[in-house]
Design a protein around this motif. Sequence first.
Motif, PDB file in Angstrom:
ATOM      1  N   GLY A 109      25.830 -87.112  87.452  1.00  0.00           N
ATOM      2  CA  GLY A 109      24.483 -86.989  87.996  1.00  0.00           C
ATOM      3  C   GLY A 109      23.368 -87.408  87.050  1.00  0.00           C
ATOM      4  O   GLY A 109      22.203 -87.283  87.400  1.00  0.00           O
ATOM      5  N   SER A 142      21.414 -90.394  84.440  1.00  0.00           N
ATOM      6  CA  SER A 142      20.992 -91.776  84.658  1.00  0.00           C
ATOM      7  C   SER A 142      20.859 -92.490  83.317  1.00  0.00           C
ATOM      8  O   SER A 142      20.904 -91.856  82.259  1.00  0.00           O
ATOM      9  N   ARG A 150      19.520-100.770  84.714  1.00  0.00           N
ATOM     10  CA  ARG A 150      19.436 -99.329  84.923  1.00  0.00           C
ATOM     11  C   ARG A 150      20.500 -98.875  85.912  1.00  0.00           C
ATOM     12  O   ARG A 150      21.063 -99.688  86.665  1.00  0.00           O
ATOM     13  N   THR A 209      22.872 -95.044  87.441  1.00  0.00           N
ATOM     14  CA  THR A 209      23.175 -93.611  87.365  1.00  0.00           C
ATOM     15  C   THR A 209      24.608 -93.440  86.874  1.00  0.00           C
ATOM     16  O   THR A 209      25.431 -94.350  86.988  1.00  0.00           O
ATOM     17  N   HIS A 214      27.709 -91.414  87.925  1.00  0.00           N
ATOM     18  CA  HIS A 214      28.245 -90.559  88.995  1.00  0.00           C
ATOM     19  C   HIS A 214      29.305 -89.603  88.437  1.00  0.00           C
ATOM     20  O   HIS A 214      29.330 -88.423  88.766  1.00  0.00           O
ATOM     21  N   ASP A 260      14.694 -92.397  91.954  1.00  0.00           N
ATOM     22  CA  ASP A 260      15.566 -93.291  91.202  1.00  0.00           C
ATOM     23  C   ASP A 260      16.177 -92.508  90.039  1.00  0.00           C
ATOM     24  O   ASP A 260      15.431 -91.962  89.199  1.00  0.00           O
ATOM     25  N   GLY A 261      17.503 -92.449  89.978  1.00  0.00           N
ATOM     26  CA  GLY A 261      18.159 -91.757  88.866  1.00  0.00           C
ATOM     27  C   GLY A 261      18.353 -90.272  89.083  1.00  0.00           C
ATOM     28  O   GLY A 261      18.854 -89.583  88.193  1.00  0.00           O
ATOM     29  N   GLY A 262      18.011 -89.765  90.261  1.00  0.00           N
ATOM     30  CA  GLY A 262      18.242 -88.352  90.549  1.00  0.00           C
ATOM     31  C   GLY A 262      19.660 -88.104  91.051  1.00  0.00           C
ATOM     32  O   GLY A 262      20.485 -89.024  91.129  1.00  0.00           O
ATOM     33  N   SER A 263      19.952 -86.864  91.389  1.00  0.00           N
ATOM     34  CA  SER A 263      21.279 -86.555  91.909  1.00  0.00           C
ATOM     35  C   SER A 263      21.164 -85.549  93.057  1.00  0.00           C
ATOM     36  O   SER A 263      20.092 -84.991  93.300  1.00  0.00           O
ATOM     37  N   GLY A 265      26.565 -86.664  94.695  1.00  0.00           N
ATOM     38  CA  GLY A 265      26.332 -88.046  94.312  1.00  0.00           C
ATOM     39  C   GLY A 265      25.027 -88.190  93.562  1.00  0.00           C
ATOM     40  O   GLY A 265      24.398 -87.196  93.175  1.00  0.00           O
ATOM     41  N   THR A 266      24.651 -89.453  93.374  1.00  0.00           N
ATOM     42  CA  THR A 266      23.399 -89.773  92.683  1.00  0.00           C
ATOM     43  C   THR A 266      22.519 -90.602  93.610  1.00  0.00           C
ATOM     44  O   THR A 266      23.008 -91.234  94.547  1.00  0.00           O
ATOM     45  N   PHE A 267      21.220 -90.563  93.346  1.00  0.00           N
ATOM     46  CA  PHE A 267      20.272 -91.458  94.014  1.00  0.00           C
ATOM     47  C   PHE A 267      19.985 -92.618  93.058  1.00  0.00           C
ATOM     48  O   PHE A 267      19.359 -92.416  92.009  1.00  0.00           O
ATOM     49  N   HIS A 268      20.435 -93.819  93.409  1.00  0.00           N
ATOM     50  CA  HIS A 268      20.163 -94.984  92.561  1.00  0.00           C
ATOM     51  C   HIS A 268      18.770 -95.551  92.839  1.00  0.00           C
ATOM     52  O   HIS A 268      18.027 -95.884  91.928  1.00  0.00           O
ATOM     53  N   THR A 269      18.445 -95.694  94.130  1.00  0.00           N
ATOM     54  CA  THR A 269      17.153 -96.246  94.544  1.00  0.00           C
ATOM     55  C   THR A 269      16.584 -95.360  95.642  1.00  0.00           C
ATOM     56  O   THR A 269      17.281 -95.059  96.611  1.00  0.00           O
ATOM     57  N   THR A 288      25.164 -92.816  95.636  1.00  0.00           N
ATOM     58  CA  THR A 288      26.619 -92.683  95.588  1.00  0.00           C
ATOM     59  C   THR A 288      27.014 -91.442  96.378  1.00  0.00           C
ATOM     60  O   THR A 288      26.205 -90.528  96.595  1.00  0.00           O
TER      61      THR A 288
END
Lengths: 166, 166
Positions: free
Chosen positions: A68, A70, A85, A87, A89, B67-70, B86-90, B99
Amino acid sequence: MTSSDTRTSYPEAAIEADPTVPMIHIWRDFAATPEQLYRAHTDPELARQWMGPAHRTVEIQQWDARDGGSWRFTDSSADDVQSFRGTFHTVRPDRIVQTFTWEGRPDDVALETMTFEELGDGRTRLHGRSLCDSFEARDGWLRSGMETGVNEGYAALDALLAAGQV
Amino acid sequence: MTSSDTRTSYPEAAIEADPTVPMIHIWRDFAATPEQLYRAHTDPELARQWMGPAHRTVEIQQWDARDGGSWRFTDSSADDVQSFRGTFHTVRPDRIVQTFTWEGRPDDVALETMTFEELGDGRTRLHGRSLCDSFEARDGWLRSGMETGVNEGYAALDALLAAGQV
């Protein structure tokens, strides 16, 4: 599925297109333990020293290597700056899964998986997989000259390992 | 590439296997603006109310939509609890890339992309894409009964929109 078993060793990186899915495989053997390869990928101070082509400078803005987290880094010469850039996972000693974007094409996102397989005799095989959302995007990466960064980066990692710095 | 242009509208979700890459496409039209669909996906209090099958309870542990959060949520009935993370990419008003892992199979990771296309007349088309690393994994998802959660979740989102709660 392409398999690493058909080749004895990878002193240089093998970079191959998957025959079935839009994925790039990279295999590379190191004189290292899995723990050392894990450290080289998760410790930002180590990663900064080996990633990317020689004669370019990597600066890490973010490297939060945990499930989680980045990451972001820039890779620069006197003439230009490139930014990347993504993340993290999954971050486990045997497996790292991360997303990857070159900020020059912000809508292109690859899903990257790295595994570290102990071979014995102090050697470990890295298997990297980059999954793209189309064969066009995957083949674009293969034509981009990515092998320079891969090969020069892993040679720098070899040198760090040989110097006992990992 | 499968295209949404061949069909007029998606009052129910269309869930289709991509013919070329290991991806699932979902198309669904909503009586909403793109901004409302963006809010429904990024505000955890809204997301909790519509995601997943009816008659199950969603609890959100983490929903850092940037961006970059989860993110992580659980989906439970009286009998069982399923967890997803998962993660937040965008995270942009027109596009969310994240993801996705069901924690029951922690090494299976999908890369999901959602776009919100304004259709006019107060309607917006959601196009979701889930990219898996093999056709076997993709086809496993298609056989998993995922359409129940998709259809019941989007019906709950229709109801939230109709009630003016988004």
